[in-house]
Design a protein around this motif. Structure first.
Motif, mmCIF file in Angstrom:
data_model
loop_
_atom_site.group_PDB
_atom_site.id
_atom_site.type_symbol
_atom_site.label_atom_id
_atom_site.label_comp_id
_atom_site.label_asym_id
_atom_site.label_seq_id
_atom_site.Cartn_x
_atom_site.Cartn_y
_atom_site.Cartn_z
ATOM 1 N N VAL A 93 -2.690 1.819 8.331
ATOM 2 C CA VAL A 93 -1.800 2.762 7.661
ATOM 3 C C VAL A 93 -1.967 4.122 8.317
ATOM 4 C CG1 VAL A 93 -1.922 1.474 5.483
ATOM 5 C CG2 VAL A 93 -3.477 3.397 5.857
ATOM 6 N N ASP A 94 -0.985 4.988 8.141
ATOM 7 C CA ASP A 94 -1.089 6.366 8.594
ATOM 8 C C ASP A 94 -1.337 7.237 7.378
ATOM 9 O OD1 ASP A 94 -0.734 6.069 11.360
ATOM 10 O OD2 ASP A 94 1.436 5.942 11.121
ATOM 11 N N VAL A 95 -2.425 7.990 7.425
ATOM 12 C CA VAL A 95 -2.814 8.852 6.308
ATOM 13 C C VAL A 95 -2.236 10.239 6.547
ATOM 14 C CG1 VAL A 95 -4.765 9.846 5.057
ATOM 15 C CG2 VAL A 95 -4.932 7.524 5.990
ATOM 16 N N ALA A 96 -1.470 10.752 5.576
ATOM 17 C CA ALA A 96 -0.890 12.090 5.667
ATOM 18 C C ALA A 96 -1.899 13.105 5.145
ATOM 19 C CB ALA A 96 0.390 12.161 4.840
ATOM 20 N N VAL A 97 -2.167 14.130 5.942
ATOM 21 C CA VAL A 97 -3.078 15.200 5.520
ATOM 22 C C VAL A 97 -2.232 16.273 4.854
ATOM 23 C CG1 VAL A 97 -4.791 16.889 6.282
ATOM 24 C CG2 VAL A 97 -4.610 14.674 7.453
ATOM 25 N N GLN A 98 -2.642 16.700 3.658
ATOM 26 C CA GLN A 98 -1.893 17.726 2.936
ATOM 27 C C GLN A 98 -2.838 18.645 2.181
ATOM 28 O OE1 GLN A 98 0.336 14.214 1.541
ATOM 29 N NE2 GLN A 98 0.127 15.140 -0.474
ATOM 30 N N LYS A 99 -2.329 19.850 1.893
ATOM 31 C CA LYS A 99 -3.162 20.865 1.223
ATOM 32 C C LYS A 99 -3.509 20.454 -0.204
ATOM 33 C CE LYS A 99 -1.842 25.022 3.759
ATOM 34 N NZ LYS A 99 -3.045 25.099 4.559
ATOM 35 N N ASP A 100 -2.549 19.821 -0.891
ATOM 36 C CA ASP A 100 -2.744 19.491 -2.303
ATOM 37 C C ASP A 100 -2.470 18.023 -2.572
ATOM 38 O OD1 ASP A 100 -3.243 22.225 -3.244
ATOM 39 O OD2 ASP A 100 -1.149 22.562 -2.659
ATOM 40 N N GLU A 101 -2.999 17.551 -3.694
ATOM 41 C CA GLU A 101 -2.751 16.184 -4.136
ATOM 42 C C GLU A 101 -1.251 16.001 -4.374
ATOM 43 O OE1 GLU A 101 -4.035 13.302 -7.878
ATOM 44 O OE2 GLU A 101 -5.066 15.190 -7.561
ATOM 45 N N ILE B 191 0.862 -1.189 0.000
ATOM 46 C CA ILE B 191 0.000 0.000 0.000
ATOM 47 C C ILE B 191 0.893 1.232 0.000
ATOM 48 C CG2 ILE B 191 -1.793 1.248 1.264
ATOM 49 C CD1 ILE B 191 -2.293 -1.798 2.445
ATOM 50 N N ASP B 192 0.703 2.086 -1.005
ATOM 51 C CA ASP B 192 1.530 3.284 -1.196
ATOM 52 C C ASP B 192 0.822 4.557 -0.772
ATOM 53 O OD1 ASP B 192 3.907 2.329 -2.253
ATOM 54 O OD2 ASP B 192 3.189 2.387 -4.314
ATOM 55 N N HIS B 193 1.560 5.411 -0.143
ATOM 56 C CA HIS B 193 1.251 6.809 0.166
ATOM 57 C C HIS B 193 -0.220 7.121 0.468
ATOM 58 C CE1 HIS B 193 2.528 10.946 0.430
ATOM 59 N NE2 HIS B 193 1.427 11.288 -0.185
ATOM 60 N N PRO B 194 -0.727 6.673 1.605
ATOM 61 C CA PRO B 194 -2.082 7.077 1.986
ATOM 62 C C PRO B 194 -2.099 8.578 2.291
ATOM 63 C CG PRO B 194 -1.313 5.213 3.303
ATOM 64 C CD PRO B 194 -0.139 5.741 2.567
ATOM 65 N N TRP B 195 -3.046 9.305 1.702
ATOM 66 C CA TRP B 195 -3.121 10.749 1.933
ATOM 67 C C TRP B 195 -4.566 11.219 1.915
ATOM 68 C CZ3 TRP B 195 -4.820 14.515 -1.623
ATOM 69 C CH2 TRP B 195 -5.120 14.031 -2.912
ATOM 70 N N SER B 196 -4.770 12.405 2.481
ATOM 71 C CA SER B 196 -6.090 13.039 2.505
ATOM 72 C C SER B 196 -5.875 14.529 2.331
ATOM 73 C CB SER B 196 -6.775 12.762 3.852
ATOM 74 O OG SER B 196 -8.050 13.373 3.895
ATOM 75 N N ARG B 197 -6.799 15.185 1.663
ATOM 76 C CA ARG B 197 -6.680 16.628 1.447
ATOM 77 C C ARG B 197 -7.231 17.370 2.658
ATOM 78 N NH1 ARG B 197 -8.618 17.092 -3.583
ATOM 79 N NH2 ARG B 197 -6.596 17.297 -4.520
ATOM 80 N N GLU B 198 -6.517 18.415 3.090
ATOM 81 C CA GLU B 198 -7.022 19.260 4.174
ATOM 82 C C GLU B 198 -8.335 19.890 3.717
ATOM 83 O OE1 GLU B 198 -4.915 22.381 7.021
ATOM 84 O OE2 GLU B 198 -5.270 23.215 5.033
ATOM 85 N N MET B 199 -9.354 19.830 4.586
ATOM 86 C CA MET B 199 -10.677 20.360 4.251
ATOM 87 C C MET B 199 -10.947 21.620 5.071
ATOM 88 S SD MET B 199 -11.644 18.244 1.973
ATOM 89 C CE MET B 199 -13.388 18.480 1.741
ATOM 90 N N PRO B 200 -11.892 22.469 4.599
ATOM 91 C CA PRO B 200 -12.255 23.648 5.381
ATOM 92 C C PRO B 200 -12.828 23.218 6.740
ATOM 93 C CG PRO B 200 -13.313 23.671 3.218
ATOM 94 C CD PRO B 200 -12.628 22.359 3.357
ATOM 95 N N PRO B 201 -12.720 24.070 7.767
ATOM 96 C CA PRO B 201 -13.201 23.709 9.105
ATOM 97 C C PRO B 201 -14.672 23.287 9.133
ATOM 98 C CG PRO B 201 -11.953 25.753 9.190
ATOM 99 C CD PRO B 201 -12.092 25.384 7.741
#
Length: 153
Positions: free
Chosen positions: A139-147, A31-41
């Protein structure tokens, strides 16, 4: 050893596991690079993405997902229907033998409902993937501003 070189070595030893912490192995699955986009509050939902590579000779299936940061996590996909893009829940996702499945924007993704806190850029959160054969994989999902640029199509 000087204090400076000791600190540099310590920093390198700490950074090394972090650099490789974005890939996970479970049996024949990678499993490669789990990520999520930062969302508005104000956003009540978020999505998580990753790629599952199956290096084995038999297919596996992703049956469900869960995370402590949301009250509910579901498998979803985007489909073209009557000229429109529509998001719908799927019960399972097949991971073909010697193949891969991409969870990405406008494709399969994990929807997180009822977020318990805002997910901010730079943070990580745990997500457990439940596979039919490989079992549970956290897995640990990294939250980031952009894809991530390496995963854009």
């Amino acid at each position: 050893m000087t204090l400076k070189s000791t600190l540099l070595l310590a920093a390198l030893l700490i950074a090394a596991p972090l650099a490789s912490a974005h890939e996970y192995e479970a049996g024949d699955l990678h499993i490669d690079h789990p990520w999520s986009r930062e969302m508005p509050p104000s956003a009540p939902t978020a999505a998580a993405y990753f790629v599952v590579h199956n290096k084995g000779d038999s297919a596996d299936r992703l049956l469900s997902v869960d995370t402590p940061v949301a009250s509910k996590a579901e498998l979803h996909e985007h489909v073209h229907q009557d000229g429109l893009m529509k998001m719908q829940q799927v019960q399972t996702v097949e991971v073909p033998a010697n193949g891969e499945v991409s969870f990405a924007p406008m494709a399969y993704h994990v929807m997180l409902f009822g977020l318990k806190q805002q997910l901010r850029d730079g943070e990580r959160f745990p997500l457990t993937l439940h596979f039919e054969k490989a079992g549970a994989v956290q897995v640990d999902v990294a939250v980031q501003k952009d894809e991530p640029t390496e995963h854009k199509h």
